[in-house]
Design a protein around this motif. Structure first.
Motif, PDB file in Angstrom:
ATOM      1  N   ALA A  47      27.980  14.403  76.792  1.00  0.00           N
ATOM      2  CA  ALA A  47      27.349  14.400  78.115  1.00  0.00           C
ATOM      3  C   ALA A  47      27.727  13.132  78.877  1.00  0.00           C
ATOM      4  N   LEU A  48      27.785  12.031  78.128  1.00  0.00           N
ATOM      5  CA  LEU A  48      28.176  10.764  78.751  1.00  0.00           C
ATOM      6  C   LEU A  48      29.615  10.870  79.287  1.00  0.00           C
ATOM      7  N   LEU A  49      30.467  11.513  78.503  1.00  0.00           N
ATOM      8  CA  LEU A  49      31.852  11.701  78.951  1.00  0.00           C
ATOM      9  C   LEU A  49      31.906  12.534  80.236  1.00  0.00           C
ATOM     10  N   VAL A  50      31.103  13.617  80.263  1.00  0.00           N
ATOM     11  CA  VAL A  50      31.052  14.447  81.471  1.00  0.00           C
ATOM     12  C   VAL A  50      30.610  13.603  82.652  1.00  0.00           C
ATOM     13  N   PHE A  51      29.543  12.844  82.423  1.00  0.00           N
ATOM     14  CA  PHE A  51      29.005  12.011  83.496  1.00  0.00           C
ATOM     15  C   PHE A  51      30.067  11.013  83.978  1.00  0.00           C
ATOM     16  N   ALA A  52      30.744  10.378  83.003  1.00  0.00           N
ATOM     17  CA  ALA A  52      31.758   9.379  83.361  1.00  0.00           C
ATOM     18  C   ALA A  52      32.897  10.026  84.141  1.00  0.00           C
ATOM     19  N   SER A  53      33.294  11.224  83.713  1.00  0.00           N
ATOM     20  CA  SER A  53      34.433  11.843  84.398  1.00  0.00           C
ATOM     21  C   SER A  53      34.040  12.276  85.805  1.00  0.00           C
ATOM     22  N   GLU A  54      32.760  12.712  85.966  1.00  0.00           N
ATOM     23  CA  GLU A  54      32.299  13.065  87.311  1.00  0.00           C
ATOM     24  C   GLU A  54      32.249  11.820  88.197  1.00  0.00           C
ATOM     25  N   ALA A  55      31.773  10.717  87.599  1.00  0.00           N
ATOM     26  CA  ALA A  55      31.696   9.470  88.365  1.00  0.00           C
ATOM     27  C   ALA A  55      33.091   9.015  88.770  1.00  0.00           C
ATOM     28  N   PHE A  56      34.020   9.190  87.841  1.00  0.00           N
ATOM     29  CA  PHE A  56      35.407   8.812  88.104  1.00  0.00           C
ATOM     30  C   PHE A  56      35.964   9.639  89.259  1.00  0.00           C
ATOM     31  N   SER A  57      35.707  10.953  89.211  1.00  0.00           N
ATOM     32  CA  SER A  57      36.199  11.820  90.280  1.00  0.00           C
ATOM     33  C   SER A  57      35.575  11.449  91.610  1.00  0.00           C
ATOM     34  N   ALA A  58      34.267  11.151  91.569  1.00  0.00           N
ATOM     35  CA  ALA A  58      33.579  10.797  92.807  1.00  0.00           C
ATOM     36  C   ALA A  58      34.158   9.507  93.376  1.00  0.00           C
ATOM     37  N   ALA A  59      34.431   8.545  92.476  1.00  0.00           N
ATOM     38  CA  ALA A  59      34.994   7.276  92.927  1.00  0.00           C
ATOM     39  C   ALA A  59      36.374   7.500  93.538  1.00  0.00           C
TER      40      ALA A  59
END
Lengths: 502, 431
Positions: A47-59
């Motif tokens: 879940a943390l990975l999903v969150f990180a990848s979403e944050a990365f995409s948003a950034a």
């Protein structure tokens, strides 16, 4: 949310409730699973990975500031890996995290996106578990796959994986399409089938990556899983730089073309519309997509040679002398001069040179006849005339679309290629055409161009036409759809607030 | 031209690589290899050679062979293969060197030469990574860490590999920067920043892939690790290729469109192109970074675009000879066109200020005037009087005219750089 019609609100609420129920069921089941601590640890890590990848995409979306057509999702492979590692009761808990994506998105959109993910992951995971059981040795459906020994033979993994990602996509698509249908009353099937075809390859790639992540996670170490995602993230980053560059590229060409058009106030936006009409003709005539894209640039650049015509002549009011008219007639040749080094244009360069040729051989610069004229030039000529007729000129108002099509048909075989005229008529009849009114855009300083100097318009020397514009607002709908159709598939409600909320 | 090869001090890099490679050959030849290790060397070597063929062009025209780099790193980090421990640094360097040379042979046959700098960098990178990882198997098996539980050990091994790979990658970037600084006569710090910007993405992907291949090949996947983990790398490579191609197309298009003023008779033929080449030379002489140089090149190509809005061309298109008010107006009009694109704001600013004086009033120079604008002002004026001519007297005359102009108009540092470039041109034509 209040902007939605009631039926849409009911549907969205139902999906969110279903998603919540799904999460509760998953939690309850996983709490009674074997290796409960490791399992929850893995859920948290994924879940943390999903969150990180979403944050990365948003950034990325923020820093690159672009609307991406097709891009690479990092979340999908993680979802697919969760399906393999955690099974049907664990995987949805991982993908539910999408609801927490760090963007400024209204709460109901996030909840809807999260619930949609929970439901489609549930479907995908059960599909995987069922097929995996059929193809592996023990035929037992495992609600909780073992975390230590797993059957990773390609024969028992690949097909279930692909089927699971397909199911994920279908459930996701169905939910999205229903929201659209309820909110917009548009035929959603067209959008959906369009995007499903495009998302076939990404689906395959995501499945492979998901599989890779799962294998590395379970056989080497969860930490090594992050390494699988690294090249993907780099690719994602480069891809968004690419999209930004491409957008910049097109807007640069556009603004340079506008530099031509400021010289001649009546033709503002002309190149872009010719480009659009040429693409419609090309598609309608069944051209390959790479040629269509080249055609798009050809339309955009077809009048670039006019930059070389002295502004005084373009803006002259009153009759042009023969010399001045010759100067204007030079523009296709100059256009070729300018564009000939552009490798990616290919046959478009010839199209630019010859877009004022006529089927009967009375055109310029070379006086070619019929089939001697390349296809691109014939298409540009039809598109050019169509736009000239449907926009306002100093000596007449705009003609209606019907009148323009009538006129094109009248001049076919003398001036235009009959096949491409019919292709345009078919495309415009099917998809409509945005009629713009250019009268109010005439700059105060720009004097009107001379009567008859407009060599694009087959009726230039004819009587004044009556302006009967029929506005068809497809642009707004297009904008809305392209908002939704992100990631090469439908993965969620639009995540920004640029006025696209249904 | 012999002067140039004297100043090329890249030799230390190639010398160091050669020493390491020859030493490794000698060691490998004189020591027997453990059973089964040769097979691993052959397979990894083939993979590296294949990767050497599948090259990719990165932004800024850099060449790279990410698959070959990942394969080399993987082989340097590989702890064991099918249960047999690998013999260490010398063997890794031997395999990587031979494979890189074999992979370059097709290029040599078609007469395009070998990327000697890149192969040298890779040899040193491999040696570094292998040396950094060498003590760890011992430490984990017999040293203080031997008592740790297995999963801790494998995670420590993973982290050590990632760190060793990252350090080796950074070393490769630094070596590439040193090579470029030397070739392009620029400060090392500027070259390093450029290189880091351009390479950090691909190096991350290479490091991750190299570590994964090494781990997976030593654990359970054997040879399969190579093709499987090459797939993500290929995807990355594909996205880089697309990016580089749009970048090239962009430049090509701006170059083509810069001819618009020439075709229309507003400027002399080839003016925009010559100004951009000269401006870029001056820019690198003055230590601009790659990004600044790109903006400078675009701005120089489009510096006359504002003339299109003028009803009639100026005689000879020589903007440096018309009234300053008109020069400024043209600059503003041009900047407006460039700014409309929404993507080139920094370029628009350069175009806008190209006609401004270095010292608007007697005394201090205008701090807000971008260096790129000052460069274009000088290059434009120089080209207006020299044009395509190769006549040295004319060049000298133009230079003297610029140097003699009141120091209000032009930046003396830019004129100095220009005269160094012109001097070098003289020298080249004498020898």
């Amino acid at each position: 949310m209040r902007d939605f019609p009631l039926r849409t609100r009911v549907f969205i609420t139902a999906v969110i409730v279903a998603g919540l129920l799904g999460i509760i069921a998953c939690l309850l089941h996983t709490a009674h699973a074997p290796d409960v601590f490791t399992r929850f640890g893995y859920i948290a890590a994924l879940a943390l990975l999903v969150f990180a990848s979403e944050a990365f995409s948003a950034a990325l979306a923020r820093s690159v500031a672009t609307r991406e057509g097709v891009s690479i999702s990092v979340t999908m492979p993680i979802a697919m890996a969760s399906v393999i590692i955690l099974g049907p009761w664990g995987a949805p808990l991982v993908t539910a995290v999408v609801a927490l994506e760090p963007r400024r998105t209204p709460w109901f959109k996030r909840c809807f996106n999260g619930s949609m993910n929970v439901l489609s992951t549930l479907g995908a995971a059960w599909t995987y578990a069922f097929l995996h059981a059929q193809l592996s040795t023990d035929h037992q459906i495992q609600a909780f796959p073992s975390l230590t020994s797993m059957d990773f033979r390609p024969s028992s993994v690949l097909i279930p994986m692909l089927a699971a990602s397909l199911v994920h996509e279908v459930i996701n698509g169905l939910l999205m399409v229903t929201v659209l249908a309820l909110a917009e009353r548009v035929s959603p099937w067209r959008i959906w089938f369009g995007t499903m075809a495009e998302s076939a390859l990404p689906l395959f790639i995501y499945s492979i990556f998901g599989l890779m992540l799962a294998v590395v996670w379970l056989t080497i170490s969860p930490l090594a899983g992050v390494l699988v995602l690294a090249p993907l993230m780099v690719a994602r980053w480069v891809f968004s730089m690419f999209s930004a560059r491409q957008e910049a590229y097109e807007s640069t060409i556009r603004s340079l073309i506008q530099a031509v058009e400021t010289k001649d106030a009546y033709t503002r936006g002309h190149s872009e519309r010719v480009s659009r009409a040429s693409v419609m003709i090309g598609r309608s005539a069944g051209m390959r997509e790479d040629r269509v894209s080249s055609l798009r640039y050809a339309g955009m650049l077809h009048d670039v040679g006019k930059l070389g015509v002295p502004t005084r002549i373009l803006q002259k009011s009153g009759k042009l002398t023969d010399e001045e008219f010759d100067a204007i007639k030079m523009h296709p040749t100059r256009g070729r001069e300018i564009t000939k080094d552009l490798e990616f244009l290919g046959e478009a360069v010839e199209g630019i040179l010859l877009h004022h040729e006529r089927m009967d051989g009375r055109g310029y610069p070379n006086g070619l006849q019929g089939e001697e004229i390349p296809e691109f030039a014939r298409i540009l000529s039809v598109a050019d005339a169509f736009d000239s007729m449907t926009t306002t000129r100093s000596y007449r108002g705009a003609r209606s679309i019907e009148e323009a099509m009538e006129e094109l048909r009248r001049c076919k075989d003398t001036q235009f290629d009959a096949g491409f005229v019919e292709a345009l008529v078919a495309a415009v009849t099917r998809d409509g055409w945005d009629v713009v009114d250019t009268t109010d855009q005439v700059t105060p300083s720009g004097s009107a161009p001379a009567m008859g100097s407009d060599d694009d318009d087959p009726t230039a020397s004819g009587e004044l036409g009556l302006g009967l514009a029929t506005p068809v607002d497809l642009a707004a709908l297009d904008a809305f759809m392209s908002e939704i159709v992100r990631d090469g598939g439908i993965h969620g409600l639009p995540t920004d607030d640029r006025g696209s909320t249904p | 031209m012999s002067r140039r090869s004297d100043t090329r001090s890249v030799l230390p890099l190639q010398l160091a690589a050669a020493v390491v490679a020859v030493g490794s050959f000698a060691y490998t030849a004189s020591h027997p290899l453990p059973e089964g290790v040769l097979g691993a060397g052959v397979v990894f070597g083939l993979f590296i050679a294949l990767g050497e063929i599948l090259r990719v062009t990165l932004p800024g025209g850099r060449q790279a062979a990410p698959l070959a780099a990942a394969g080399s790193l993987a082989f340097a980090l590989l702890p064991s293969f099918k249960g047999v421990s690998l013999p260490g640094v010398a063997f890794a360097v031997t395999v990587v060197t031979l494979a890189s040379i074999i992979g370059s042979l097709p290029r040599v046959f078609v007469g395009r030469g070998i990327h000697l700098d890149e192969v040298s960098q890779r040899v040193l990178m491999t040696a570094t990574a292998a040396a950094l990882i060498a003590p760890w198997p011992y430490l984990l098996q017999y040293g203080d860490l031997a008592s740790l539980p297995d999963f801790m050990k494998s995670n420590i091994q993973l982290i050590v590999m990632v760190i060793a790979g990252a350090l080796a990658g950074l070393l490769e970037i630094a070596l590439a920067a040193a090579t470029r600084a030397n070739e392009a006569r620029m400060p090392f710090s500027v070259a390093l920043v450029d290189e880091l910007r351009a390479m950090i993405g691909i190096t991350t992907a290479v490091t991750a892939t190299g570590v994964l291949i090494a781990l997976a090949a030593s654990k359970s996947m054997d040879y399969w690790a190579l093709p499987v983990f090459a797939v993500p790398m290929l995807l990355t490579q594909f996205s880089f290729r697309r990016y580089a191609s749009i970048e090239a197309t962009y430049l090509q298009t701006i170059r083509a469109l810069s001819k618009v003023t020439e075709v229309g008779g507003y400027t002399e033929s080839g003016h925009a192109r010559r100004v951009s080449v000269l401006a870029s030379r001056i820019g690198s002489e003055l230590g601009m970074t790659e990004r600044e140089l790109t903006d400078l090149e675009y701005a120089a190509l489009m510096h006359d675009i504002g003339q299109l809005a003028w009803p009639e061309p100026f005689p000879g298109g020589a903007t440096s000879l018309i009234a300053p008010v008109h020069q400024r107006r043209i600059a503003e009009l041009g900047a407006e066109v460039v700014r409309q694109s929404g993507a080139l704001d920094s370029v628009a600013l350069i175009v806008e200020r190209q006609a401004d004086s270095y010292r608007p009033a007697p005394g201090l120079p205008d701090e807000s005037l971008p260096l790129a604008s000052r460069i274009i002002k000088v290059a434009n004026s120089y080209d207006d009087s020299v044009g395509a001519s190769l006549d040295m007297e004319r060049m000298q005359f133009a230079l003297d005219r610029l140097a003699g102009a009141s120091d209000r108009e032009y930046d003396p540092a830019v004129i100095d750089a220009l005269s160094r470039i012109v001097d070098r041109r003289f020298e080249q034509s004498y020898t």
